[in-house]
Design a protein around this motif. Structure first.
Motif, short mmCIF file in Angstrom:
data_model
loop_
_atom_site.label_atom_id
_atom_site.label_comp_id
_atom_site.label_asym_id
_atom_site.label_seq_id
_atom_site.Cartn_x
_atom_site.Cartn_y
_atom_site.Cartn_z
N SER A 84 4.89 6.10 -3.16
CA SER A 84 5.88 6.14 -4.23
C SER A 84 5.67 4.91 -5.12
O SER A 84 4.94 3.98 -4.75
CB SER A 84 7.29 6.11 -3.65
OG SER A 84 7.55 4.86 -3.03
N ASP A 85 6.29 4.89 -6.28
CA ASP A 85 6.17 3.73 -7.17
C ASP A 85 6.67 2.47 -6.48
O ASP A 85 6.07 1.40 -6.61
CB ASP A 85 6.96 3.97 -8.47
CG ASP A 85 6.30 5.01 -9.36
OD1 ASP A 85 5.10 5.30 -9.15
OD2 ASP A 85 6.98 5.54 -10.27
N ALA A 86 7.77 2.60 -5.76
CA ALA A 86 8.33 1.43 -5.06
C ALA A 86 7.37 0.93 -3.99
O ALA A 86 7.20 -0.29 -3.80
CB ALA A 86 9.68 1.79 -4.44
N GLN A 87 6.73 1.85 -3.28
CA GLN A 87 5.76 1.46 -2.26
C GLN A 87 4.54 0.79 -2.87
O GLN A 87 4.02 -0.19 -2.34
CB GLN A 87 5.35 2.68 -1.44
CG GLN A 87 6.39 3.16 -0.45
CD GLN A 87 5.97 4.43 0.27
OE1 GLN A 87 5.32 5.31 -0.31
NE2 GLN A 87 6.35 4.54 1.55
N ARG A 88 4.09 1.32 -4.01
CA ARG A 88 2.95 0.70 -4.68
C ARG A 88 3.26 -0.73 -5.08
O ARG A 88 2.44 -1.64 -4.89
CB ARG A 88 2.55 1.53 -5.91
CG ARG A 88 1.86 2.83 -5.58
CD ARG A 88 1.55 3.62 -6.84
NE ARG A 88 0.90 4.89 -6.54
CZ ARG A 88 0.63 5.82 -7.44
NH1 ARG A 88 0.97 5.64 -8.72
NH2 ARG A 88 0.02 6.94 -7.08
N ASP A 89 4.44 -0.93 -5.65
CA ASP A 89 4.83 -2.28 -6.08
C ASP A 89 4.90 -3.22 -4.88
O ASP A 89 4.40 -4.36 -4.93
CB ASP A 89 6.19 -2.25 -6.79
CG ASP A 89 6.12 -1.60 -8.16
OD1 ASP A 89 5.01 -1.47 -8.71
OD2 ASP A 89 7.18 -1.22 -8.69
N ALA A 90 5.51 -2.76 -3.80
CA ALA A 90 5.66 -3.60 -2.60
C ALA A 90 4.30 -3.88 -1.96
O ALA A 90 4.02 -5.00 -1.52
CB ALA A 90 6.58 -2.92 -1.60
N ILE A 185 2.77 4.07 5.54
CA ILE A 185 2.58 3.12 4.44
C ILE A 185 3.55 1.95 4.55
O ILE A 185 3.16 0.78 4.36
CB ILE A 185 2.74 3.85 3.09
CG1 ILE A 185 1.56 4.80 2.88
CG2 ILE A 185 2.82 2.84 1.93
CD1 ILE A 185 1.73 5.78 1.74
N ASP A 186 4.80 2.21 4.88
CA ASP A 186 5.77 1.12 5.04
C ASP A 186 5.36 0.20 6.18
O ASP A 186 5.57 -1.02 6.11
CB ASP A 186 7.17 1.67 5.27
CG ASP A 186 7.76 2.35 4.03
OD1 ASP A 186 7.32 2.00 2.91
OD2 ASP A 186 8.63 3.21 4.18
N GLY A 187 4.77 0.78 7.21
CA GLY A 187 4.28 -0.03 8.32
C GLY A 187 3.15 -0.96 7.88
O GLY A 187 3.06 -2.11 8.34
#
Length: 204
Positions: A84-90, A185-187
């Motif tokens: 997601s866009d938020a995941q890409r930024d993070a 991905i969050d991991g």
């Protein structure tokens, strides 16, 4: 009169600074020389700066001389499109901080080392490979090669080959793929942040 002189001086400084700034990174070798100069400065003042000081010194230079967004995308391959866009930024933020922390940790002392540029060659894809070495005080050389790609009008690093042949991005891609497959991905983002904290805590 005084105000006018100040304006003239300011204009002259800008006029002089802009061409030099443009020339400072006009070729792949210029970019690497700029980066190496900062690395050596961080090494010479390593003890005084500490890892946080070296991180702060290196971050703007690495952000300028390395194409971190491209490197981050390469490191996760097709998983980038699944973020997601938020995941890409993070992820990009975590990747960038880890990249800087890695060098702040690695270059933590100075014993008379210097950098030497050996040669430059064009790849079959139109990128440029700059072969360099860090020369130790006893004359031994450790090869460090930089893969450079044109980004608009500027050349920027997109991969680093340690000992001349070990791709940092290939190593990260293998590690990141394994983490994503196991923890998602969050991991991965959490794992990169944890590794950055570990590097910052363990360095001198």
């Amino acid at each position: 009169m005084l105000k006018g002189l100040r304006l003239i001086c300011a204009s002259l400084l800008i006029a002089v600074a802009v061409p030099f700034a443009a020339a400072a990174a006009s070729t792949p070798q210029d970019v690497i020389a700029h980066y190496h100069t900062t690395i050596l400065a961080a090494m010479r003042d390593a003890a005084k700066l500490g890892v946080k000081g070296r991180f702060d010194m290196l971050k703007p230079v690495i952000t300028e001389d390395f194409n971190l967004p491209v490197m981050a995308r390469i490191a996760v391959g097709g998983y980038w499109d699944k973020m997601s866009d938020a995941q890409r930024d993070a992820y990009l933020s975590a990747f960038s901080d880890f990249s800087v922390a890695n060098y702040a940790n690695r270059f933590d002392d100075y014993s008379g080392e210097r950098f030497e540029t050996l040669k430059e060659s064009e790849t079959s894809r139109g990128d440029t490979l700059v072969n360099t070495a860090i020369v130790k005080s006893d004359g031994d050389k450790v090869l460090i090669n930089y893969l450079m790609r044109k980004d608009g009008d500027a050349w920027r690093v997109i991969d680093v080959f340690l000992t001349g042949s070990i791709s940092e991005l290939a190593t990260r891609r293998s590690d990141y793929t394994s983490v994503i497959q196991h923890d998602g991905i969050d991991g991965l983002i959490s794992a990169i942040k944890a590794k950055t904290q570990e590097l910052m805590a363990s360095a001198k």
